[in-house]
Design a protein around this motif. Structure first.
Motif, mmCIF file in Angstrom:
data_model
loop_
_atom_site.group_PDB
_atom_site.id
_atom_site.type_symbol
_atom_site.label_atom_id
_atom_site.label_comp_id
_atom_site.label_asym_id
_atom_site.label_seq_id
_atom_site.Cartn_x
_atom_site.Cartn_y
_atom_site.Cartn_z
ATOM 1 N N THR A 37 17.977 35.772 27.007
ATOM 2 C CA THR A 37 19.302 35.671 26.377
ATOM 3 C C THR A 37 19.443 36.586 25.166
ATOM 4 O OG1 THR A 37 18.697 33.790 24.968
ATOM 5 C CG2 THR A 37 19.577 33.282 27.162
ATOM 6 N N TYR A 41 22.884 39.185 23.076
ATOM 7 C CA TYR A 41 23.189 39.507 21.678
ATOM 8 C C TYR A 41 22.896 40.984 21.391
ATOM 9 C CZ TYR A 41 23.758 34.545 21.335
ATOM 10 O OH TYR A 41 24.226 33.268 21.527
ATOM 11 N N ARG A 42 21.862 41.505 22.035
ATOM 12 C CA ARG A 42 21.564 42.929 21.862
ATOM 13 C C ARG A 42 22.692 43.792 22.440
ATOM 14 N NH1 ARG A 42 15.955 44.547 20.916
ATOM 15 N NH2 ARG A 42 14.809 42.686 20.328
ATOM 16 N N ARG A 72 16.376 47.878 23.426
ATOM 17 C CA ARG A 72 15.109 47.390 22.848
ATOM 18 C C ARG A 72 14.742 48.050 21.523
ATOM 19 N NH1 ARG A 72 13.884 42.663 24.854
ATOM 20 N NH2 ARG A 72 14.201 42.593 27.070
ATOM 21 N N ALA A 84 24.760 37.582 15.885
ATOM 22 C CA ALA A 84 24.389 36.241 16.356
ATOM 23 C C ALA A 84 24.735 35.137 15.356
ATOM 24 C CB ALA A 84 22.900 36.196 16.688
ATOM 25 N N ARG A 90 28.832 33.528 19.573
ATOM 26 C CA ARG A 90 27.980 32.586 20.309
ATOM 27 C C ARG A 90 28.810 31.817 21.340
ATOM 28 N NH1 ARG A 90 23.222 32.935 17.871
ATOM 29 N NH2 ARG A 90 22.419 31.493 19.419
ATOM 30 N N GLN A 97 25.600 31.485 29.888
ATOM 31 C CA GLN A 97 24.223 30.987 29.795
ATOM 32 C C GLN A 97 24.089 29.607 30.430
ATOM 33 O OE1 GLN A 97 22.233 32.026 25.793
ATOM 34 N NE2 GLN A 97 24.413 32.132 25.347
ATOM 35 N N GLY A 111 15.197 32.297 24.434
ATOM 36 C CA GLY A 111 16.083 32.698 23.331
ATOM 37 C C GLY A 111 15.760 31.931 22.069
ATOM 38 N N ARG A 112 16.809 31.569 21.322
ATOM 39 C CA ARG A 112 16.618 30.864 20.056
ATOM 40 C C ARG A 112 17.190 29.459 20.077
ATOM 41 N NH1 ARG A 112 15.013 35.323 19.985
ATOM 42 N NH2 ARG A 112 14.509 36.699 18.250
ATOM 43 N N ASP A 113 18.199 29.227 20.933
ATOM 44 C CA ASP A 113 18.932 27.950 20.896
ATOM 45 C C ASP A 113 19.071 27.361 22.299
ATOM 46 O OD1 ASP A 113 20.572 29.867 21.997
ATOM 47 O OD2 ASP A 113 22.395 29.119 21.055
ATOM 48 N N ILE A 114 18.159 27.705 23.185
ATOM 49 C CA ILE A 114 18.301 27.261 24.579
ATOM 50 C C ILE A 114 18.028 25.758 24.691
ATOM 51 C CG2 ILE A 114 17.639 27.697 26.977
ATOM 52 C CD1 ILE A 114 18.913 30.085 25.439
ATOM 53 N N ARG A 162 14.439 38.983 10.279
ATOM 54 C CA ARG A 162 15.107 38.351 11.423
ATOM 55 C C ARG A 162 14.807 36.861 11.481
ATOM 56 N NH1 ARG A 162 15.220 40.043 17.192
ATOM 57 N NH2 ARG A 162 13.336 41.296 17.011
ATOM 58 N N ASP A 166 17.711 34.199 11.505
ATOM 59 C CA ASP A 166 17.847 33.344 12.693
ATOM 60 C C ASP A 166 17.670 31.867 12.358
ATOM 61 O OD1 ASP A 166 18.219 35.636 14.155
ATOM 62 O OD2 ASP A 166 16.256 35.616 15.131
ATOM 63 N N ARG A 169 20.765 30.528 9.596
ATOM 64 C CA ARG A 169 22.207 30.587 9.887
ATOM 65 C C ARG A 169 22.749 29.190 10.200
ATOM 66 N NH1 ARG A 169 20.829 33.554 15.474
ATOM 67 N NH2 ARG A 169 20.497 31.676 16.705
HETATM 68 O O1 C5P Z 1 15.013 37.762 21.544
HETATM 69 P P1 C5P Z 1 15.543 39.054 20.931
HETATM 70 O O2 C5P Z 1 14.652 39.594 19.878
HETATM 71 O O3 C5P Z 1 15.893 40.067 21.962
HETATM 72 O O4 C5P Z 1 16.919 38.622 20.244
HETATM 73 C C1 C5P Z 1 17.673 39.491 19.429
HETATM 74 C C2 C5P Z 1 18.478 38.656 18.435
HETATM 75 O O5 C5P Z 1 19.478 37.926 19.156
HETATM 76 C C3 C5P Z 1 17.671 37.588 17.689
HETATM 77 O O6 C5P Z 1 17.119 38.046 16.481
HETATM 78 C C4 C5P Z 1 18.702 36.500 17.447
HETATM 79 O O7 C5P Z 1 19.402 36.734 16.238
HETATM 80 C C5 C5P Z 1 19.685 36.643 18.574
HETATM 81 N N1 C5P Z 1 19.557 35.592 19.584
HETATM 82 C C6 C5P Z 1 20.174 34.390 19.347
HETATM 83 N N2 C5P Z 1 20.150 33.402 20.293
HETATM 84 C C7 C5P Z 1 19.492 33.589 21.437
HETATM 85 C C8 C5P Z 1 18.821 34.805 21.703
HETATM 86 C C9 C5P Z 1 18.855 35.800 20.728
HETATM 87 O O8 C5P Z 1 20.768 34.190 18.286
HETATM 88 N N3 C5P Z 1 19.507 32.610 22.363
#
Ligand code: C5P
Length: 208
Positions: A37, A41-42, A72, A84, A90, A97, A111-114, A162, A166, A169
């Protein structure tokens, strides 16, 4: 071992903890679809670097944008973590998702919030982590292999910045779900980390 029932493996964790590698390996092992995921955001961040407005870019995002091979880079990662924090960004990415998570045949999302927001009902939840120094070292090796030549201290500073953004927030901050398995990969090779994750999923599927 295909299934037509939804079966979601949700993996969260900070940058470069190994969740992408683990997610891909679990998906292959159990025949599940996989979604990184962070790419969503990328892809939005990459559009913003080209001058787009973040919310409009998120709302217009097409799945094909996830296949671009320039997502990347460190600049795009930084832009991703900035977009993000925006709740409307979001929200625009939520339905895609959630639908992916509950698709027939099962899915792995990292990801971060799955575990906490996208799929709290996931059958398996993991939080994959490692110390900032270990993660920065892995990211440094990966970037160097791709032909970039970052200074090691810059990579560590990026990882820490980061992490801070992350986890601090207001919208869907990075934190372990209360019922997630915690996998600290600081002192594990990737093979051991993958084996540990596979054992967790096998247990959840009643295979061990
Ligand atoms: O996992 P990756 O490093 O590719 O994610 C890039 C940025 O996207 C993270 O630093 C985060 O801020 C955001 N992100 C997020 N929620 C997710 C996946 C990524 O906020 N589920």
């Amino acid at each position: 071992m295909q299934t037509t029932q939804p079966f979601t493996v949700a993996i969260d964790g900070p940058a470069a903890a190994g969740k992408g590698t683990i997610g891909r390996a679990v998906a292959v092992r159990f025949g599940l679809a996989h979604l990184d995921t962070g790419l969503l955001y990328r892809a939005v961040g990459a559009q913003v670097l080209l001058g787009a407005e973040p919310i409009a870019a998120a709302q217009a995002l097409q799945a094909s944008a996830l296949e671009r091979d320039d997502l990347r880079t460190a600049d795009v990662a930084e832009a991703a973590s900035k977009v993000a924090v925006i709740p409307e960004v979001r929200a625009a990415l939520l339905d895609f998702q959630r639908a992916f998570a509950r698709r027939a045949g099962g899915a792995v999302l990292d990801g971060r919030d799955i575990c906490t927001v996208i799929c709290p009902q996931a059958e398996v939840k993991m939080f994959v982590t490692a110390t900032p120094e270990v993660r920065a070292e892995r990211r440094f090796v990966e970037l160097t292999r791709r032909g970039h030549a970052p200074a090691e201290e810059d990579v560590l500073a990026d990882v820490k910045a980061r992490d801070e953004r992350d986890s601090q927030r207001a919208a869907a901050p990075l934190k372990p779900a209360t019922d997630a398995h915690i996998l600290d990969t600081s002192e594990m090779g990737i093979d051991a980390a993958v084996a540990a994750a596979i054992a967790i999923v096998e247990k959840a599927r009643g295979l061990s």
